[in-house]
Design a protein around this motif. Structure first.
Motif, short mmCIF file in Angstrom:
data_model
loop_
_atom_site.label_atom_id
_atom_site.label_comp_id
_atom_site.label_asym_id
_atom_site.label_seq_id
_atom_site.Cartn_x
_atom_site.Cartn_y
_atom_site.Cartn_z
N VAL A 96 17.14 -16.10 29.69
CA VAL A 96 17.46 -15.61 28.34
C VAL A 96 16.17 -15.67 27.22
N LEU A 97 15.63 -14.54 27.46
CA LEU A 97 14.29 -14.03 26.77
C LEU A 97 14.02 -14.68 24.92
N ASN A 98 13.30 -15.38 24.09
CA ASN A 98 13.71 -15.17 22.95
C ASN A 98 12.22 -14.76 22.76
N PHE A 99 12.97 -14.11 21.60
CA PHE A 99 11.53 -12.80 20.76
C PHE A 99 11.56 -13.40 19.11
N SER A 100 10.49 -12.91 18.52
CA SER A 100 10.80 -12.35 17.12
C SER A 100 9.61 -11.10 17.19
N VAL A 101 10.74 -10.45 15.98
CA VAL A 101 10.39 -9.15 15.77
C VAL A 101 10.15 -8.45 13.98
N ARG A 102 8.83 -8.34 13.54
CA ARG A 102 8.87 -7.57 12.58
C ARG A 102 8.21 -6.23 12.27
N VAL A 103 8.92 -5.64 10.88
CA VAL A 103 8.46 -4.45 11.30
C VAL A 103 7.49 -4.23 10.03
N VAL A 104 6.05 -3.70 10.79
CA VAL A 104 4.73 -4.17 10.24
C VAL A 104 4.53 -3.00 9.21
N ASN A 105 4.26 -2.16 9.81
CA ASN A 105 3.84 -1.09 9.08
C ASN A 105 5.42 0.60 10.14
N MET A 144 15.79 -2.86 12.45
CA MET A 144 15.65 -2.10 12.06
C MET A 144 17.14 -1.42 10.98
N GLY A 145 17.25 -1.67 11.76
CA GLY A 145 19.54 -1.50 10.59
C GLY A 145 19.26 0.28 10.33
N GLY A 146 19.87 0.26 9.20
CA GLY A 146 20.00 1.78 8.90
C GLY A 146 18.74 2.06 7.77
N PHE A 147 19.12 3.16 7.23
CA PHE A 147 17.86 3.38 6.12
C PHE A 147 17.62 1.93 4.86
N GLY A 148 17.04 0.97 5.13
CA GLY A 148 17.18 0.00 3.96
C GLY A 148 17.49 -0.64 3.71
N ARG A 177 -0.05 13.85 16.76
CA ARG A 177 0.43 13.03 17.08
C ARG A 177 2.19 12.83 16.60
N CYS A 178 2.64 12.48 17.45
CA CYS A 178 4.29 12.03 16.82
C CYS A 178 4.44 10.36 15.96
N PRO A 179 4.77 10.74 14.25
CA PRO A 179 5.32 8.92 13.91
C PRO A 179 5.69 8.53 14.27
N VAL A 180 5.12 6.76 14.12
CA VAL A 180 5.16 5.72 15.04
C VAL A 180 5.94 4.54 13.54
N ARG A 181 6.33 4.34 13.95
CA ARG A 181 6.54 3.24 12.83
C ARG A 181 5.93 1.73 14.04
N THR A 182 5.22 0.72 13.43
CA THR A 182 4.46 -0.35 14.41
C THR A 182 5.23 -2.02 14.34
N LEU A 183 5.37 -2.56 15.08
CA LEU A 183 6.32 -3.83 15.57
C LEU A 183 5.44 -5.04 15.74
N GLU A 184 5.44 -5.48 14.81
CA GLU A 184 4.56 -7.49 14.70
C GLU A 184 5.49 -8.08 16.42
N CYS A 228 10.23 -8.11 6.99
CA CYS A 228 11.42 -9.29 7.38
C CYS A 228 10.95 -9.74 8.88
N LEU A 229 11.16 -11.07 9.27
CA LEU A 229 10.48 -12.21 10.30
C LEU A 229 12.34 -11.85 11.20
#
Length: 161
Positions: A130-139, A102-106, A4-11, A112-113
């Motif tokens: 305009v669409l409003n949403f929030s995102v957080r890197v969970v994994n 995500m920005g650059g590495f680190g 499987r391809c490695p993934v990051r999970t976003l909330e 961080c929401l």
């Protein structure tokens, strides 16, 4: 070995839309609006139907999605659609660069929401709300450095944990 391809999970929480128009009229709950999220893969994630917000007449979802984003993905796409008697109609689309949250590495701490607002465009490229949403890197796959014992120079190599 995992193929499987490695993934990051976003909330990703799709919150609301402002100024959305459908057939030159303000969109309402009667338009059966929902959002489809894609992350450069065949998988898609769908919200519930929009509800009317009593305070400012915006349409809201407040629907949380756990989105798996492949590491090679450079963007995610949020598409607002309307369910009609004749089928599903595209209303607006926003393409968001993964580097926005995500920005650059680190550079952006994990968990961080972040709250984002993006201009929607219809398929002809015209502005449509305009669409409003929030995102957080969970994994996110973590990188670590190991000492390369097989080599004679002791170089550090980047590998998955």
């Amino acid at each position: 070995m995992d193929a499987r391809c490695p993934v990051r999970t976003l909330e990703l929480t799709v919150q609301s839309v402002e100024g959305l128009r459908l057939d030159r009229k303000p969109a309402t709950t009667k338009n059966n609006l929902f959002v489809v999220v894609r992350a450069e893969s065949i998988n898609s994630y769908t919200t519930c139907m929009a509800k009317e917000d009593d305070t400012n007449n915006n349409l809201t979802w407040n629907h949380k999605l756990d989105v798996d984003v492949p590491l090679h993905a450079s963007s995610i796409t949020l598409e607002v659609k309307s369910k009609t008697l004749k089928g599903v109609k595209d209303v607006g689309i926003a393409r968001v660069a993964v580097s926005e949250f995500m920005g650059g590495f680190g550079s952006v701490p994990q968990h961080c929401l972040q709250f984002l607002s993006y201009r929607l465009r219809d398929w002809e490229g015209r502005r449509n709300g305009v669409l409003n949403f929030s995102v957080r890197v969970v994994n996110s796959p973590e990188y670590f450095y190991t000492n390369n014992l097989s080599g004679t120079n002791g170089d550090l190599t980047n590998s998955f944990k």
